[in-house]
Design a protein around this motif. Sequence first.
Motif, PDB file in Angstrom:
ATOM      1  N   VAL A 403       0.837  -1.204   0.000  1.00 31.24           N
ATOM      2  CA  VAL A 403       0.000   0.000   0.000  1.00 31.24           C
ATOM      3  C   VAL A 403       0.869   1.250   0.000  1.00 31.24           C
ATOM      4  N   ILE A 404       1.887   1.270   0.848  1.00 33.24           N
ATOM      5  CA  ILE A 404       2.783   2.428   0.892  1.00 33.24           C
ATOM      6  C   ILE A 404       3.504   2.590  -0.436  1.00 33.24           C
ATOM      7  N   ALA A 455      10.300   0.663  -0.444  1.00 35.68           N
ATOM      8  CA  ALA A 455      11.013   1.418  -1.478  1.00 35.68           C
ATOM      9  C   ALA A 455      11.079   0.699  -2.833  1.00 35.68           C
ATOM     10  N   PRO A 456      11.449  -0.602  -2.908  1.00 36.63           N
ATOM     11  CA  PRO A 456      11.448  -1.255  -4.228  1.00 36.63           C
ATOM     12  C   PRO A 456      10.072  -1.285  -4.886  1.00 36.63           C
ATOM     13  N   LEU A 457       9.030  -1.464  -4.082  1.00 31.71           N
ATOM     14  CA  LEU A 457       7.674  -1.469  -4.639  1.00 31.71           C
ATOM     15  C   LEU A 457       7.292  -0.083  -5.143  1.00 31.71           C
ATOM     16  N   ALA A 458       7.749   0.955  -4.432  1.00 27.88           N
ATOM     17  CA  ALA A 458       7.475   2.313  -4.892  1.00 27.88           C
ATOM     18  C   ALA A 458       8.165   2.593  -6.219  1.00 27.88           C
ATOM     19  N   GLY A 459       9.403   2.110  -6.375  1.00 32.45           N
ATOM     20  CA  GLY A 459      10.100   2.285  -7.653  1.00 32.45           C
ATOM     21  C   GLY A 459       9.395   1.572  -8.794  1.00 32.45           C
ATOM     22  N   HIS A 460       8.897   0.371  -8.526  1.00 38.12           N
ATOM     23  CA  HIS A 460       8.149  -0.368  -9.547  1.00 38.12           C
ATOM     24  C   HIS A 460       6.864   0.372  -9.911  1.00 38.12           C
ATOM     25  N   ALA A 461       6.127   0.812  -8.892  1.00 36.61           N
ATOM     26  CA  ALA A 461       4.873   1.534  -9.150  1.00 36.61           C
ATOM     27  C   ALA A 461       5.128   2.838  -9.887  1.00 36.61           C
ATOM     28  N   ARG A 462       6.219   3.522  -9.560  1.00 34.58           N
ATOM     29  CA  ARG A 462       6.515   4.804 -10.192  1.00 34.58           C
ATOM     30  C   ARG A 462       6.756   4.636 -11.690  1.00 34.58           C
ATOM     31  N   ALA A 465       3.430   3.776 -13.395  1.00 31.74           N
ATOM     32  CA  ALA A 465       2.534   4.935 -13.441  1.00 31.74           C
ATOM     33  C   ALA A 465       2.983   5.952 -14.484  1.00 31.74           C
ATOM     34  N   ALA A 466       4.297   6.127 -14.625  1.00 31.20           N
ATOM     35  CA  ALA A 466       4.807   7.069 -15.628  1.00 31.20           C
ATOM     36  C   ALA A 466       4.423   6.633 -17.040  1.00 31.20           C
ATOM     37  N   GLU A 467       4.499   5.333 -17.309  1.00 33.29           N
ATOM     38  CA  GLU A 467       4.115   4.839 -18.630  1.00 33.29           C
ATOM     39  C   GLU A 467       2.619   5.017 -18.870  1.00 33.29           C
ATOM     40  N   GLN A 468       1.825   4.727 -17.861  1.00 28.96           N
ATOM     41  CA  GLN A 468       0.381   4.865 -18.034  1.00 28.96           C
ATOM     42  C   GLN A 468      -0.022   6.320 -18.275  1.00 28.96           C
ATOM     43  N   ARG A 469       0.584   7.227 -17.535  1.00 25.30           N
ATOM     44  CA  ARG A 469       0.230   8.640 -17.678  1.00 25.30           C
ATOM     45  C   ARG A 469       0.649   9.197 -19.037  1.00 25.30           C
ATOM     46  N   ALA A 470       1.640   8.580 -19.679  1.00 29.04           N
ATOM     47  CA  ALA A 470       2.084   9.055 -20.985  1.00 29.04           C
ATOM     48  C   ALA A 470       1.378   8.349 -22.132  1.00 29.04           C
ATOM     49  N   LEU A 493      -4.401   3.343 -11.418  1.00 30.00           N
ATOM     50  CA  LEU A 493      -4.355   2.348 -10.346  1.00 30.00           C
ATOM     51  C   LEU A 493      -4.688   0.938 -10.825  1.00 30.00           C
ATOM     52  N   PRO A 494      -5.788   0.727 -11.578  1.00 27.71           N
ATOM     53  CA  PRO A 494      -6.073  -0.635 -12.043  1.00 27.71           C
ATOM     54  C   PRO A 494      -4.969  -1.220 -12.919  1.00 27.71           C
ATOM     55  N   ALA A 495      -4.197  -0.358 -13.584  1.00 34.16           N
ATOM     56  CA  ALA A 495      -3.140  -0.856 -14.460  1.00 34.16           C
ATOM     57  C   ALA A 495      -1.877  -1.241 -13.706  1.00 34.16           C
ATOM     58  N   ILE A 496      -1.588  -0.567 -12.576  1.00 33.22           N
ATOM     59  CA  ILE A 496      -0.318  -0.817 -11.897  1.00 33.22           C
ATOM     60  C   ILE A 496      -0.458  -1.710 -10.668  1.00 33.22           C
ATOM     61  N   VAL A 497      -1.634  -1.756 -10.055  1.00 36.30           N
ATOM     62  CA  VAL A 497      -1.779  -2.519  -8.819  1.00 36.30           C
ATOM     63  C   VAL A 497      -1.491  -4.009  -8.999  1.00 36.30           C
ATOM     64  N   PRO A 498      -2.007  -4.694 -10.046  1.00 33.98           N
ATOM     65  CA  PRO A 498      -1.715  -6.130 -10.157  1.00 33.98           C
ATOM     66  C   PRO A 498      -0.225  -6.444 -10.216  1.00 33.98           C
ATOM     67  N   ALA A 499       0.536  -5.676 -11.008  1.00 33.75           N
ATOM     68  CA  ALA A 499       1.973  -5.939 -11.118  1.00 33.75           C
ATOM     69  C   ALA A 499       2.681  -5.681  -9.796  1.00 33.75           C
TER      70      ALA A 499
END
Length: 572
Positions: A403-404, A455-462, A465-470, A493-499
């Motif tokens: 979640v964090i 931190a590693p999960l935040a890097g993955h989510a970041r 999210a950058a790809e989805q927003r672009a 969120l639906p695109a990045i949460v499963p991964a």
Amino acid sequence: MIGRLTSAVGRSSVVAVVVTAVAAVIGLLPLISGRDPALTVLRARSAEREADVEALASVRRELGLDAGPAGLLRRWLEGLVHGDFGRSWVSGEPVGARVADSLGVSATLTAFAVLVAAAVMALLMARTLVRTVNGRRDDSGNGVAAVLAGMPEFVLGALFVVVFAVRLGWLPTSGWNDLGNAVLPAVALGIPAGAVLGVVARDAIRDAASEQWLRAWTAAGLRRRVIGLAVLRRAASVVAQQLGLLFAGLFGGAAAVEVAFAVPGIGRLAINGAIAQDVPVVQACVLTILAVGVVTSGIGGPARRLLLGRAATAAALTAAPPAPRPPARTWVWICATAAAGIVIGYGLLRDPLAIDLTHRLLSPSLTHPMGTDAVGRDMLARLSHGAVNTALLALAVTATTAVIGVMVGLAANRTSTVSALMNALPPVVVALVVAAAAGPGWAGAVAAVVVTGWAPLAGHARSLAAEQRASTYLTASRALGASPWHLTTRHVLPAIVPAVVRNACVRLPAVALALATLGYLGLGAQPPDPEWGLLIAEGMPYVERAPWTVLFPAAGLIALGLAASSLATRVR
């Protein structure tokens, strides 16, 4: 240009302030705990000398402890400005030289471990890549990756030592004389990390397989080599963000392997300094670990932008939300869960603390289905009672870090500095601080893993999210007047949460092992609690004579990883 310079200066200032504050807190840990560091130092120097008032006062004057916390910090900061880390309180040697030697050893070991992790990742993602390039969908699970990620590093190291060093004599068992000494510890470190990277890479390839450009290229008849390289480039943009975090995490978290293989690295030096309350050594080690972590963690962002080019920031990505995968066969997991429940339930009926010295290290039998440990306690009882604490607590910690990680990842680059710092900070350092303030226990161990595990999960989510927003469909939605909240909650969120959830689930056994390792160090669960990590640590000295004392708890961690991996595949 001025704005970018100001932003860079601001981030550098934050890094400097946080690193200095953390190092100062660690340096003052003996004073915070209320224990007398002069007594510890005196006993470390001479066990025969009586700890009378005069001797303790002499040590305090020599170390500057009579100046109080403010005086200690001022003295340390003045030396740091001149590049002087001070002298060891125990040996009297310059700390800077010892840290420099340990830094080279740990950097070499970590570099080899990253190469091993990359090789494991390549093997795990090869099938998915081939099927994607050939236009076929890969619906295989992450079972192999979960097994490899769930293998405790020091258990792998012990097995490698028994097989390749003792039995075959191919490699040295311990020490650091040449590069041959780096092989076994690097493999032990790299295999679990490579398994986690393999899950990330496979998810990235599957996401690329659902994008419109890949279908267009395939319909146009482009060569498979061209398509394969393009898919690898897109997947590498996601993995690159993890590689820097991986190096930082391995560099700061390799202490257990360094201790097991007697490698004179910086993690081992930091732990020995903390045990001896050698403040200058701990300060220098923590400061160095954080600095290396910040530098290497920051490599991921530029690498991703280099791989994607303008696509990382412009509307050149054509990604669409990935199609759902068919669920795994439910009946298989129902049967496996029922079998595990029966075994654990049977073990819960037994006493995990009953000692019988006449039944030491008995092999598995009808009376003791999983054998006994070094003092005759039933392994099935201890494994079953430990399952509740280990599995449930690890699941709660993993969910919290996920979640964090998602929340921080959605904040993009604004929190990348904090992520880098937390990723570089070993859990044992945080646990030491918590234990000093509140005493050892589960609370300190949980806080340490949560603080450093997101931190590693935040890097993955970041990066996701950058790809989805672009992507073009989000660009079109913004042009139609969609609000940022709508885009984030309904599309990003639906695109990045499963991964991210799959990534977190593969890390679940490592979370359980981290909690157990802190307990073994006296910062978490305390013996004789039947906790899985403690069971493994207690059985390590007897792994060749009584392998069941290690294999059954390790199998529990692997089963936990398989269950988490299966659960993650059902997340849409």
